[in-house]
Design a protein around this motif. Sequence first.
Motif, PDB file in Angstrom:
ATOM      1  N   ILE A  39      48.249  54.176  54.476  1.00 16.90           N
ATOM      2  CA  ILE A  39      47.843  54.971  53.316  1.00 16.90           C
ATOM      3  C   ILE A  39      47.722  54.060  52.091  1.00 16.90           C
ATOM      4  O   ILE A  39      46.760  54.151  51.322  1.00 16.90           O
ATOM      5  N   SER A  40      48.679  53.136  51.947  1.00 10.70           N
ATOM      6  CA  SER A  40      48.631  52.218  50.813  1.00 10.70           C
ATOM      7  C   SER A  40      47.397  51.322  50.884  1.00 10.70           C
ATOM      8  O   SER A  40      46.788  51.015  49.863  1.00 10.70           O
ATOM      9  N   ALA A  41      47.040  50.914  52.097  1.00  7.42           N
ATOM     10  CA  ALA A  41      45.863  50.039  52.230  1.00  7.42           C
ATOM     11  C   ALA A  41      44.613  50.754  51.733  1.00  7.42           C
ATOM     12  O   ALA A  41      43.814  50.189  50.980  1.00  7.42           O
ATOM     13  N   ALA A 303      42.480  46.530  57.728  1.00  4.27           N
ATOM     14  CA  ALA A 303      43.921  46.748  57.785  1.00  4.27           C
ATOM     15  C   ALA A 303      44.226  48.002  58.585  1.00  4.27           C
ATOM     16  O   ALA A 303      45.120  48.019  59.445  1.00  4.27           O
ATOM     17  N   ILE A 304      43.451  49.053  58.315  1.00  2.87           N
ATOM     18  CA  ILE A 304      43.688  50.316  59.008  1.00  2.87           C
ATOM     19  C   ILE A 304      43.394  50.195  60.493  1.00  2.87           C
ATOM     20  O   ILE A 304      44.150  50.651  61.337  1.00  2.87           O
ATOM     21  N   ALA A 305      42.264  49.535  60.793  1.00  2.00           N
ATOM     22  CA  ALA A 305      41.893  49.384  62.201  1.00  2.00           C
ATOM     23  C   ALA A 305      42.995  48.658  62.962  1.00  2.00           C
ATOM     24  O   ALA A 305      43.364  49.063  64.063  1.00  2.00           O
ATOM     25  N   SER A 306      43.556  47.589  62.339  1.00  7.98           N
ATOM     26  CA  SER A 306      44.561  46.828  63.075  1.00  7.98           C
ATOM     27  C   SER A 306      45.829  47.654  63.289  1.00  7.98           C
ATOM     28  O   SER A 306      46.431  47.607  64.360  1.00  7.98           O
ATOM     29  N   VAL A 307      46.212  48.445  62.280  1.00  4.11           N
ATOM     30  CA  VAL A 307      47.399  49.292  62.462  1.00  4.11           C
ATOM     31  C   VAL A 307      47.147  50.334  63.554  1.00  4.11           C
ATOM     32  O   VAL A 307      48.010  50.589  64.400  1.00  4.11           O
ATOM     33  N   LEU A 308      45.939  50.891  63.559  1.00  6.76           N
ATOM     34  CA  LEU A 308      45.642  51.921  64.564  1.00  6.76           C
ATOM     35  C   LEU A 308      45.556  51.332  65.971  1.00  6.76           C
ATOM     36  O   LEU A 308      45.939  51.985  66.940  1.00  6.76           O
ATOM     37  N   VAL A 309      45.064  50.105  66.068  1.00  3.84           N
ATOM     38  CA  VAL A 309      45.004  49.463  67.388  1.00  3.84           C
ATOM     39  C   VAL A 309      46.421  49.337  67.951  1.00  3.84           C
ATOM     40  O   VAL A 309      46.677  49.664  69.110  1.00  3.84           O
ATOM     41  N   GLY A 351      44.974  56.752  45.740  1.00  2.00           N
ATOM     42  CA  GLY A 351      44.300  55.642  45.070  1.00  2.00           C
ATOM     43  C   GLY A 351      43.536  56.114  43.840  1.00  2.00           C
ATOM     44  O   GLY A 351      43.574  55.469  42.789  1.00  2.00           O
ATOM     45  N   ALA A 352      42.847  57.251  43.974  1.00  6.89           N
ATOM     46  CA  ALA A 352      42.075  57.771  42.845  1.00  6.89           C
ATOM     47  C   ALA A 352      43.000  58.113  41.690  1.00  6.89           C
ATOM     48  O   ALA A 352      42.723  57.814  40.525  1.00  6.89           O
TER      49      ALA A 352
END
Lengths: 421, 266
Positions: A39-41, A303-309, A351-352
């Motif tokens: 979420i932070s990413a 970053a998200i893709a790597s965490v999800l992998v 983020g917004a």
Amino acid sequence: MKSLFGIFISALVPKKFRFEFQLALRHLLSGGSQTLLTISAVGAGVIIVIFITSLIFGLEEMMTNLLTESIPHVVVQVKDPKPDGLQDAENPVSNKIEQQTSQLKFIDNGEQVVRTIRGLPNVRGVTSVVSGQGFASKGANPVGVAVIGAEPELLDEITPVTKDLVEGKYRGLGSDEIVIDTELAKDLNVNVGDRIHLTSSSGQADSFSIKGIYDRGQGRGSAYVTLRNGQSLFGLGTSINVIYIKIYDIYDVEDLSNTIMTLTPYEAKPWTKDFSRFLTNIRMMEASAYLISIFSLIASAFAIASVLVVSVLQKSAQIGILKSMGARQQQILTVFIFEGLGVAILGSALGALIGMTIVYLISLLKRSDAVIGGEPASLFPVKILPVYIGAAILAAIISTVIAAVLPARRAAKLNPVDVMR
Amino acid sequence: MNSGNDEAITVDKFPFGENSNSATPLVVETRGLKKTYFGKVDVPVLHGLNIRIHAREFVAVIGQSGSGKSTLLNILGALDVPTGGTVLINGTDISTLDEDELARLRSDDVGFIFQAHYLLNEFTCLENALMPITIRHGEANEEQTNRVLHLLNRVGLGDQINKHPDEMSGGQNQRCAIVRSLANAPKIILADEPTGNLDSRSGEEVFAMMREMNRESGVAFVMITHDDRLANAADRILLIEDGNIREISKEEHRREALRISKQSGD
């Protein structure tokens, strides 16, 4: 039996997707720090996008405003006739092109043209102007000066004079009154209330009383008289020679000039013609803002893709058992897409919020070189554009979901026999 | 056994008396089922099995490690595909089904119990037990929930329904997994060493539960086991050996078990 939360889910999520939604939600909740990290990413990506676009568009707006607030956005005037030169073939005395004389070309149906322009879209203000060159004198030494004759109230809307006044007034200019800039006042050694003599390039002359003195800090400025005085100074009768136009969207100026040129026989010169290099710089700034935004979103997507992998690897046995219980590939895919979507929505909202707060706080910083009594200028000219925040959120969501699809497809394709050993 | 000709032996001996055979429907049937793992060296595992399993049956499958027991079970549950022969589950040839239809078949007709319980830690005992229904329908309705609750009570988990798997014992988790396998009221439950991870007492309890469910609901069980006592408590015993399958009598099984235990020096 049903918790409040269960009722909430039943109300919001179609029954068809409740399994996928529940599982994605539990994954996120049980993910703990891993979930927070993703979420932070996303949030960081959105913050950078909002920050960069606000700053660059704010800067761009400030620069453009500074540049264009004192100039007309479109100037309508009579087209320069093609110089004759060799065309006079019967008596070719010289093939040197003669310089145009300072003779004024005039728009005789000025009022009609002004009315036509006023009816066009994007037009904020239109005024008839008489513009020419002359000499101002007080006693012996005449000083060259550009003379502008216009109605003060109308001209103030287009090339403001009143706001730059250091002394006296511009509005309510009388028939024998004039407003000059500080440079001219210094050269002629005059002050408000003094009378000066003005001779136009076409020979007419008159004397005027100084009603106001202004300073734009841009070197020698023009001398302002009423439209009537201008017309008589340049011998135009009831005609004018220039029309000034101010518009709302200053970047949409080319369209307007083209429209004017098809509707009238006159030349309509957009402000951009004189400032093409400035425009190129602005475009480059915009492009760099977009590039930074895109790269930061791509970085957070990775970053998200790597965490999800990793998450898919951790959950492969679970995926296997779910498939053995009849879960379809599409369902597994949806679970991980939902997870990505959840991270994307939470991250971009966060983020917004943080991004807008930062931009707001920055906008509060003032420059230290403010004039006493004056409104201090912002240190950073920021501009929050809702459409860019919306776009940043949307882009973050899309990139996150794309980043989720790859590991999700991998999860969906897992063979239960292979993962449950 | 007399290994020899290619003529596969059909294993279909119904245990509930001669006359009830025709009345009890066939749940799973294989014809010439073959499985070979292709790789650098092709490994043939199953050499053409003919198996018929009827409703209400409780069948134990025994055999040495690597004999293909799990492979057979996965194929019977449409998790794995055979390389030859036909598998009929509830009368449907599974080779004719696409990915989604196979998933539906697994959901409606088959239940799995594994050596590890594979309950989802993110969900409670009740939610886990309801999982096949949730997967199939999105959400369990009241009737389905009540039925599963009843089953949880039957296996002694009535007071554990809101606990998560990591808060329950191994035996409790496996009992929950049994209820889960029954949630969609399947025709057959395939159990791969369901008591393998449990101590003998919990193992016996779990087995007793399965036997009871089998008697009560009539769901057929195929259970892989290394536990000779549990195998002996089944209706019939199938032995997988050298890629072939044959039914052995309980007497033969006792002799076989004795021989193996002597061989391994126990």
